[in-house]
Design an enzyme around this catalytic site. Structure first.
Site, PDB file in Angstrom:
ATOM      1  N   MET A  98       1.943  30.838 -42.461  1.00 51.91           N
ATOM      2  CA  MET A  98       2.214  30.233 -41.160  1.00 51.91           C
ATOM      3  C   MET A  98       1.046  29.362 -40.656  1.00 51.91           C
ATOM      4  SD  MET A  98       5.180  31.220 -41.129  1.00 51.91           S
ATOM      5  CE  MET A  98       6.282  31.390 -39.757  1.00 51.91           C
ATOM      6  N   HIS A 117      11.848  27.743 -46.757  1.00 54.73           N
ATOM      7  CA  HIS A 117      12.133  27.627 -45.332  1.00 54.73           C
ATOM      8  C   HIS A 117      13.483  28.293 -45.055  1.00 54.73           C
ATOM      9  CE1 HIS A 117      11.888  26.025 -41.310  1.00 54.73           C
ATOM     10  NE2 HIS A 117      13.137  25.609 -41.419  1.00 54.73           N
ATOM     11  N   ASP A 153       8.034  20.879 -43.011  1.00 53.49           N
ATOM     12  CA  ASP A 153       9.376  21.275 -43.470  1.00 53.49           C
ATOM     13  C   ASP A 153      10.184  20.095 -44.004  1.00 53.49           C
ATOM     14  OD1 ASP A 153       8.855  23.928 -42.879  1.00 53.49           O
ATOM     15  OD2 ASP A 153       9.607  23.764 -40.839  1.00 53.49           O
TER      16      ASP A 153
HETATM   17  C1  GAR Z   1      10.626  34.008 -44.707  1.00 52.03           C
HETATM   18  O1  GAR Z   1      11.888  34.135 -44.119  1.00 52.03           O
HETATM   19  C2  GAR Z   1      10.269  32.560 -44.912  1.00 52.03           C
HETATM   20  O2  GAR Z   1      11.371  31.764 -45.254  1.00 52.03           O
HETATM   21  C3  GAR Z   1       9.742  32.197 -43.553  1.00 52.03           C
HETATM   22  O3  GAR Z   1       8.974  33.303 -43.165  1.00 52.03           O
HETATM   23  C4  GAR Z   1       9.538  34.484 -43.741  1.00 52.03           C
HETATM   24  C5  GAR Z   1       8.442  35.207 -44.462  1.00 52.03           C
HETATM   25  O4  GAR Z   1       8.909  36.452 -44.900  1.00 52.03           O
HETATM   26  N1  GAR Z   1       8.964  30.995 -43.600  1.00 52.03           N
HETATM   27  C6  GAR Z   1       8.898  30.143 -42.591  1.00 52.03           C
HETATM   28  O5  GAR Z   1       9.485  30.294 -41.537  1.00 52.03           O
HETATM   29  C7  GAR Z   1       8.039  28.923 -42.853  1.00 52.03           C
HETATM   30  N2  GAR Z   1       8.347  27.886 -41.956  1.00 52.03           N
HETATM   31  P1  GAR Z   1       8.190  37.214 -46.088  1.00 52.03           P
HETATM   32  O6  GAR Z   1       6.709  37.317 -45.692  1.00 52.03           O
HETATM   33  O7  GAR Z   1       8.831  38.559 -46.104  1.00 52.03           O
HETATM   34  O8  GAR Z   1       8.384  36.438 -47.344  1.00 52.03           O
END
Ligand code: GAR
Length: 210
Positions: A98, A117, A153
């Site tokens: 992030m 994403h 993105d």
């Molecule tokens: C996931 O859903 C990913 O797609 C999202 O954060 C989550 C992380 O989960 N990413 C974003 O929103 C990036 N813009 P995780 O740590 O369990 O993989």
């Protein structure tokens, strides 16, 4: 230390949190015929739960804590880059990482930097994608793996898949179904990139759009 296979691409997964996509990549890469190995997990947060999961899986971890660089984004990214180079990384997968990356970093890793994403890009860039999908009343919602470009993105799409949105979906139920897709398409997309077979038109799912 695990034996290294010189034929396999060395991948770093960058995380900030729980690391479920990272775990899916580690799991996929444990298969003998998978063309990449997860050589490193890097977190910008020392307390990310994903670091624990990575260590338990026997994967090397590193922390590049953005807070220790105050507002100096360039210095943070130089440290990140040096960590990746030190581990001879070929491909970087952002998985719930992030922090926005500057054009310097994105250009440096151009074509070797992937992101997942939780939306069907170009819809719903940014945060709170599941809530916004429900508010917009879309009938399909999903996830996208793409090469990272300098604009947030965006970038060539490698894999995408979707689920039907149900009338009784909440942000949580929708997020859970999309997360299952994420865990499937990220390993598929990384395989394509590691094999040099990525096709921007590739769709990760079996479904035929109606
Ligand atoms: C996931 O859903 C990913 O797609 C999202 O954060 C989550 C992380 O989960 N990413 C974003 O929103 C990036 N813009 P995780 O740590 O369990 O993989």
């Amino acid at each position: 230390m695990a034996k290294q296979d010189p034929a396999k691409k060395r991948v770093a997964v960058l995380i900030s949190g729980r690391g479920s996509n990272m775990a899916a990549l580690i799991e996929a890469a444990s298969a003998r015929d998978y063309p990449a190995e997860i050589a490193l997990v890097v977190s910008n947060r020392p307390d990310a739960f994903g670091l624990t999961r990575a260590r338990e899986a026997g994967v090397a971890t590193a922390v590049v804590d953005h807070k220790t660089f105050a507002e100096d984004r360039a210095a943070f990214e130089r440290a990140l880059d040096a960590t990746l180079e030190a581990h001879r990384i070929d491909i970087v997968c952002l998985a719930g990482f992030m922090r926005l990356l500057t054009p310097w970093f994105v250009t440096r890793w151009n074509g070797r930097l992937l992101n997942i994403h939780p939306a069907l890009l170009p819809q719903f860039k940014g945060l709170h994608t599941h809530r916004r999908a429900l508010e917009a009343g879309v009938k399909r919602h999903g996830a996208t793996v793409h090469f990272v470009a300098t604009e947030m993105d965006s970038g060539p799409i490698i894999a995408q898949d979707w689920v039907a949105v149900r009338d009784d979906d909440t942000e949580e139920t929708l997020a859970a179904r999309v997360l299952e897709l994420e865990h499937r398409i990220y390993p598929q997309a990384l395989r394509l990139v590691a094999e040099g077979r990525e096709n921007p038109l590739f769709a990760g799912g079996e479904k035929t759009p109606q």
